[in-house]
Scaffold this motif. Sequence first.
Motif, short mmCIF file in Angstrom:
data_model
loop_
_atom_site.label_atom_id
_atom_site.label_comp_id
_atom_site.label_asym_id
_atom_site.label_seq_id
_atom_site.Cartn_x
_atom_site.Cartn_y
_atom_site.Cartn_z
N ALA A 1 28.42 38.31 36.09
CA ALA A 1 29.22 37.54 36.93
C ALA A 1 29.52 36.46 36.66
O ALA A 1 28.73 35.74 35.80
CB ALA A 1 28.61 37.68 38.44
N HIS A 2 30.53 35.73 36.73
CA HIS A 2 30.67 34.34 36.42
C HIS A 2 30.53 33.47 37.60
O HIS A 2 30.87 33.79 38.76
CB HIS A 2 32.29 33.96 35.85
CG HIS A 2 32.66 34.72 34.69
ND1 HIS A 2 32.12 34.67 33.57
CD2 HIS A 2 33.53 35.76 34.75
CE1 HIS A 2 32.47 35.24 32.60
NE2 HIS A 2 33.52 36.07 33.17
N PRO A 3 30.27 32.17 37.42
CA PRO A 3 30.41 31.32 38.65
C PRO A 3 31.65 30.90 39.00
O PRO A 3 32.60 31.57 38.35
CB PRO A 3 29.58 29.92 38.01
CG PRO A 3 29.09 30.10 36.82
CD PRO A 3 29.64 31.49 36.31
N ASN A 4 31.72 30.35 40.26
CA ASN A 4 33.21 29.87 40.64
C ASN A 4 32.88 28.44 41.23
O ASN A 4 31.89 27.90 41.12
CB ASN A 4 33.45 30.78 41.81
CG ASN A 4 32.93 30.65 43.06
OD1 ASN A 4 32.96 29.87 43.69
ND2 ASN A 4 31.95 31.78 43.29
N ILE A 5 34.23 27.70 41.22
CA ILE A 5 34.03 26.44 41.87
C ILE A 5 34.90 26.45 42.71
O ILE A 5 36.05 26.86 42.49
CB ILE A 5 34.49 25.37 40.50
CG1 ILE A 5 34.56 23.78 41.12
CG2 ILE A 5 35.72 25.60 39.76
CD1 ILE A 5 33.15 23.11 41.14
N ALA A 6 34.63 25.78 43.93
CA ALA A 6 35.44 25.68 45.05
C ALA A 6 36.31 24.71 44.97
O ALA A 6 36.15 23.32 44.66
CB ALA A 6 34.59 25.47 46.31
#
Length: 336
Positions: A11-16
Motif C-alpha cells: 500500500a502507498h501512503p496518502n496525504i490529506a
Amino acid sequence: MNRSHRATASAHPNIALAKYWGKRDFGHNLPAVPSLSVTLDGMCTTTTVTFDDALEHDEFLLAGAPAADGPTGRVVTMLDRVRAASGLRARARVESANDFPTAAGLASSASGFAALAVAAVRAAGLDWGAERTSDLARRSSASAARSLFGGFVELDAGPEHVPDEGALLSARPVFPAEHLPLAVLVCVATEGAKAIGSTDGMRATATRSPYHAAWLADAPRVFRAMKTALDARDFPAVGELAEHSALAMHANAIAAGLVYWTGVTIDVLAAVRALRARGVPVYATIDAGPHVKVLSRPEDAALAGTWMRAVPGVLRVIECAPGGGARVLGDVAEAP
Ligand code: PMV
C-alpha cells in the motif's frame, strides 16, 4: 498438522488535502470531520502476514527487527478482529517494510495499516471487498482507510452517536489518479520518529486548544470546497485550500502546545511562498510531523525540487504522483 496461511500486500501512503484532526469522543476511532486525500506513488509499505498454528503469540517485525510494544499491540488488535471474523485461531507473523522513514509523520501508519488489513484479510481467507477492508483499516488508523484506494479519496466524519455494532465507515474513491496532473514533493526534514502520535495529539488538541470548535466548524467547509475545486481540476484552488487546511490544523494543535514543526518546516514553507511570489503555483501541506509536502503541477516539479533541496536541513526530496490503491502481491492459501 501444522498449517500456515500467508499473503503479501502493498500500500502507498496518502496525504490529506482536506485534513482530519480530532475524533468522536465515544471511541470506535471515528473521525470528527471529513477528509479528502491523494494516494501517493513513490513510497510504499509491503507486508506479509502468515497465520501459523505453530506460533505461540503474534510477532511483528518491522524492517526485519521486532517492533516495540506499542506498534505490536496495534497490530495484534487488528489481527484479533480478523481472527474473530474468520474463526481462525492461529497466531500470526507480520513482516513489514517501508521504503521511507517510519513514524516520522510520513503517513507510515496509513500505508502500514492498509497493507496489513489487505494481507491479513487475504491470509485469513475472508472474502471481503475493499469497503469492508477499508473499515478494518480505519479502526486502526483513520487515514489508513483512504490508502485502500488509489487517486483522490474521501472519508466521511463518523456518525454523531455510537454506531450499531458492525456499522461500517469506509473511505471512497472520488476521482482517479489521472484526474488532476499533480506532483507531491515530500521534503524530508528528519529520519527520526515523531514525538507525539496522532491519537494522543488529537486528544490533547480537543482538550486544550481554545480553537478546536472553530476547526471542527471550518474543516467540513474546506472539505466541500476541495471536492468542488478537484471536480473543476482547478489546481490553484486545490493548492490554496490544502495549504489552508494544513495551517488551520497546525494552528489548532499549536494552541494546545503541540508543535510538530521544526525550523526546517518554517524554512520550507517560506521557500514555497517565495517561489509562489515569483508566479509559480506551489503550495504546502504538513501532517503530524515536520516534513512539508509541496504540491505543484508536474511541469513545475523540477524547479520546485531544486528550490526545496536548497533549503538547509532538507535531507532529501521524494517526488510522488497520484498512485494506486493497496493490492495483494501474492498468497499461499495453505503452505506446509
Ligand atoms: O490516521 P491517523 O489517525 O493517524 O491521523 C492522521 C492525521 C493527519 O495525517 C494529520 C491528517 C489526515 O487526514 O491524514
